[in-house]
Design an enzyme around this catalytic site. Structure first.
Site, PDB file in Angstrom:
ATOM      1  N   ARG A   1      -5.885 -18.122  -9.691  1.00 14.00           N
ATOM      2  CA  ARG A   1      -6.705 -17.519  -8.639  1.00 14.00           C
ATOM      3  C   ARG A   1      -7.800 -16.623  -9.220  1.00 14.00           C
ATOM      4  NH1 ARG A   1      -2.600 -15.276  -4.220  1.00 14.00           N
ATOM      5  NH2 ARG A   1      -4.554 -14.922  -3.097  1.00 14.00           N
TER       6      ARG A   1
ATOM      7  N   ARG B   1       0.812  -1.206   0.000  1.00  9.11           N
ATOM      8  CA  ARG B   1       0.000   0.000   0.000  1.00  9.11           C
ATOM      9  C   ARG B   1       0.852   1.265   0.000  1.00  9.11           C
ATOM     10  NH1 ARG B   1      -2.631  -4.260   1.866  1.00  9.11           N
ATOM     11  NH2 ARG B   1      -4.923  -4.356   1.891  1.00  9.11           N
TER      12      ARG B   1
ATOM     13  N   ASP C   1      -4.404 -15.551   7.122  1.00  7.23           N
ATOM     14  CA  ASP C   1      -3.152 -16.096   6.608  1.00  7.23           C
ATOM     15  C   ASP C   1      -2.420 -16.972   7.625  1.00  7.23           C
ATOM     16  OD1 ASP C   1      -3.302 -14.960   4.068  1.00  7.23           O
ATOM     17  OD2 ASP C   1      -2.401 -13.085   4.738  1.00  7.23           O
TER      18      ASP C   1
ATOM     19  N   ARG D   1      -5.521 -23.870   0.853  1.00  7.26           N
ATOM     20  CA  ARG D   1      -4.703 -24.079   2.051  1.00  7.26           C
ATOM     21  C   ARG D   1      -5.296 -25.122   3.000  1.00  7.26           C
ATOM     22  NH1 ARG D   1      -2.613 -17.805   2.982  1.00  7.26           N
ATOM     23  NH2 ARG D   1      -0.820 -18.025   1.589  1.00  7.26           N
TER      24      ARG D   1
ATOM     25  N   GLY E   1      -1.443 -12.025  -4.951  1.00  9.63           N
ATOM     26  CA  GLY E   1      -2.837 -11.683  -5.130  1.00  9.63           C
ATOM     27  C   GLY E   1      -3.138 -10.287  -4.629  1.00  9.63           C
TER      28      GLY E   1
END
Length: 450
Positions: free
Chosen positions: A129, A33, A327, A358, A101
């Protein structure tokens, strides 16, 4: 093969106590960011502590391709000379976002309301994805997208010539989707409103405010409503990136399960939308404490101390906490395997569309190492075996996923037989110093060169 080279097989073997300080890299989410908002601001944004992993470096290259001047000074210090909101130039080449991603979705949002076109691609994992979750709402601004079947990369985005603001309720908790829409809203006139039913990491909102955007957040019957006033002049900032709590999860979790360990992880970001793992570990009985609590750059920060915790218990992780630790579930499942009782994780369907599925990847690998796992579309559970009782001995597929690879290397530190991963190369995308850092603490992680 990994997205950035030949496979790197790795092996982790049971080790003695882990001790010392673990200086993990800068926060990946904030690093992405900082580069993007620096490119959209006016003036020089100076960044310290930028994560120099492959994912973030791919975003830096992308900002150069869109016309910003991005300068590396060394030691995690970077400068971005921005082009201002709406100032992106059309890239001359395809934008390769590697394994990220976050990078690709945020960059798509940032350029979708400018009258330019860009084609995006990535590695084998990223190209599988789903991108429709971002491109569908970006179409409401007036952007167009053409990609492979299923909304997959490679994909070309044609930015809106006359963008319009939108009001959009994000259907699933996703900081990437929310952030992409807020970045798109920067160059749309009027107010763009994004509503999320469950709060996700709020780095974008905090940083937009820091750069001078008019952004307001309030709780409503629909959920958390974020209103951004478009077409501001963002002003360059000095940013100090805190260390990444998602990377800290690996030395922290390893210290909790390796007998005799005592590890300090300094300067960890403790944004409440990111700290769910640490709360969960404490509920399991982890000896985990915060020291020197403070605030830096608008983000809460502390030094995190983790000590071996022999009496970990399985718990039910509240589904509402999933967005704040999405995550970290892979490495949490490793800790759960060393606990007593069952750890149940619900509300985690987002894990099935990460760098890999995952849930499937962890369930398969844990079972291969002798651990009982059950799973469904939106949940999974791990039945703990207690300390010192996990057989190990399997070679696990990482599926080009850095967090899967690191999680099983942590598991190998406490198993009867070593645990191997077929490819540790993707670890460089988020935690390029993982091997030497863990080895310096006392881990026995080696590359399999046989």
């Amino acid at each position: 093969m990994s997205g950035h080279g030949a496979p790197v097989p790795m092996i982790s073997t049971a080790c003695g106590p882990l001790t010392g300080e673990a200086h993990v890299p800068g926060d990946k989410s904030i690093s992405h960011r900082a580069l993007i908002l620096g490119a959209l601001s006016v003036g020089e944004t100076r960044i310290e502590g930028l994560l120099e992993g492959e994912d973030v470096l791919d975003t830096a290259r992308a900002m150069r391709a869109f016309g910003a001047e991005v300068v590396e000074h060394g030691g995690g210090r970077w400068s971005v000379f921005g082009v201002g909101v709406g100032g992106f130039a059309e890239p001359e080449q395809v934008i390769d976002c590697g394994n990220s991603g976050t990078g690709v979705r945020l960059i798509m949002g940032a350029m979708a309301t400018s009258p330019i076109s860009a084609t995006f691609t990535g590695d084998a994992s990223l190209n599988k994805r789903p991108m429709a979750r971002v491109t569908d709402p970006l179409a409401l601004f007036g952007a167009q997208s053409v990609g492979r079947s299923g909304g997959r990369l490679p994909m070309t985005i044609v930015g809106a010539v006359d963008p319009v603001p939108i009001r959009y309720a994000v259907p699933v908790p996703s900081a990437q989707v929310k952030s992409a829409l807020l970045l798109a809203g920067l160059n749309a006139p009027g107010q763009t409103v994004v509503i999320e039913r469950e709060a996700t990491r709020d780095h974008t909102e905090r940083m937009l405010a820091g750069f001078g955007a008019q952004i307001e957040t309030r709780d409503t019957a629909e959920g958390r409503e974020i209103t951004l006033t478009g077409q501001p002049e963002l002003v360059a900032q000095d940013i100090v990136v805190p260390r990444d709590p998602s990377s800290a999860a690996f030395p922290v979790c390893a210290a909790l399960i390796v007998p005799g360990s005592d590890v300090l992880v300094p300067n960890i970001g403790l944004n409440p939308t990111r700290a769910g793992l640490f709360t969960t570990l404490q509920e399991m009985g982890a000896d985990l404490t915060y020291e020197n609590l403070r605030e830096e750059g608008g983000e809460p920060v502390a030094d995190l101390r983790a000590r071996f915790s022999p009496d970990l218990k399985g718990i039910e992780v509240p589904p509402a906490r999933a967005a704040s630790m999405i995550d970290e579930y892979p490495v949490l499942s490793v800790v759960a395997a060393c606990a007593t009782g069952t750890t149940m994780m619900r509300g985690v369907k987002e894990l099935r569309v990460k760098e890999s599925d995952r849930i499937e990847a962890m369930a398969t690998g844990l079972r291969a190492n002798g651990i009982a796992v059950e799973d469904g579309p939106d949940w999974w559970s791990v039945t703990g075996m207690g300390h010192g009782n996990i057989p190990g001995g399997a070679t696990v597929a990482s599926h080009l996923d850095h967090r899967i690879a690191m999680s099983f290397l942590v598991l190998g530190m406490v198993t009867g037989a070593p645990v191997a991963v077929d490819d540790g190369g993707p670890i460089a995308t988020s935690f390029p110093v993982f091997e030497p850092l863990m080895q310096a603490l006392g881990a026995r992680i080696t590359r399999d060169i046989a």
